[in-house]
Design a protein around this motif. Structure first.
Motif, short mmCIF file in Angstrom:
data_model
loop_
_atom_site.label_atom_id
_atom_site.label_comp_id
_atom_site.label_asym_id
_atom_site.label_seq_id
_atom_site.Cartn_x
_atom_site.Cartn_y
_atom_site.Cartn_z
N LEU A 63 40.78 43.83 50.03
CA LEU A 63 40.98 42.67 49.16
C LEU A 63 40.87 41.34 49.90
N ARG A 69 35.90 42.33 47.02
CA ARG A 69 36.90 42.17 45.97
C ARG A 69 36.22 41.95 44.61
N ALA A 116 43.29 37.12 45.90
CA ALA A 116 43.08 38.39 45.21
C ALA A 116 43.99 38.51 44.00
#
Length: 268
Positions: A63, A69, A116
């Protein structure tokens, strides 16, 4: 709990794995997201063996890497409609002075702890509003404090708590709940990862007094989202401590944090 699908980041250990184990009997699908595929495969095998009707979807993803991501988020957006619980649990820490910190590590912390989490909420919020669901964001008691030697981590968690409060208000009319969970010291792998090589001190003075077990945090989180709360501080001790911290004037907090024991090794 009335969810069909649960999406968990940081699902390979700690809170993430504990959430998966707790929720597996009550949902039809788990989506596990973390870097360590092998650990998630072990967890998936364990849960599939216990609950034959459970589908476990493993998404190995770092991430901290924006492109990786985004690819993962694109895959999530193609999932079939379902009432979903999103648990943003992934987080990184680094204990030590900012001046001696690693720039790449600092960037990773900000990418995982802030970017994230924000992007996951942004991507899934429309589907949650359309098909039902909620969001649990794992913050920290540290969000209430400027913590020397943990400056970036504490600041990132202050962002998570503030962001969660605002997002909750934005989504309230759609029926989507947003909860910030703010545990104090908990024994997970987080501390070992945050500890720099050569450090021998105590990252959390008073830890033994305020330590909370993982299952208490999970229970408080699930109870909190079911009761449509905005924020929970798991355990009575942490709740009391959070109240005291919020009542303290900033000059007092500065003084207390300035007196906080610091044992940073000379080679850190």
């Amino acid at each position: 709990m009335n969810y069909q699908r649960v999406i968990i980041t940081g699902a390979s250990s700690g809170f993430g794995a504990a959430f998966a184990r707790r929720l597996a009997p009550d949902v039809r699908e788990l989506v596990l997201i973390a870097r360590r595929r092998d650990r998630m495969e072990t967890l998936a095998h364990e849960l599939a063996g216990k609950y034959g009707n459970l589908a476990v979807d493993i998404r190995a993803c770092d991430l901290s890497r924006p492109e990786e991501r985004q690819n993962m988020i694109d895959c999530l957006m193609r999932l079939s409609p379902a009432r979903t619980l999103l648990i943003n649990n992934a987080g990184l820490g680094d204990y030590g002075e900012l001046a001696s910190s690693d720039t790449a590590r600092n960037r990773q912390m900000l990418e995982v702890n802030i970017c994230a989490l924000t992007e996951m909420c942004r991507a899934l919020a429309p589907a949650l509003a359309a098909h039902g669901g909620d969001i649990i964001n794992i913050s920290s008691l540290g969000a209430l404090l400027p913590i020397p030697d943990f400056a970036i981590y504490a600041a990132s968690k202050a962002y998570v708590s503030s962001f969660s409060e605002a997002l909750r208000l934005e989504l309230k009319s759609s029926g989507v709940g947003v909860l910030a969970v703010c545990p104090g010291p908990v024994h997970t792998e987080f501390g070992a990862v945050a500890r720099r090589e050569g450090f021998t001190g105590n990252m959390t003075p008073g830890k033994d007094l305020f330590d909370t077990d993982v299952e208490t945090v999970i229970t408080a989180a699930l109870r909190g989202i079911s009761r449509r709360k905005a924020c929970v501080y798991p355990s009575f001790k942490i709740t009391c401590l959070s109240f005291l911290l919020r009542m303290m004037p900033l000059p007092v907090i500065r003084m207390v944090m300035g007196l906080r024991p610091r044992k940073i090794s000379s080679d850190t």
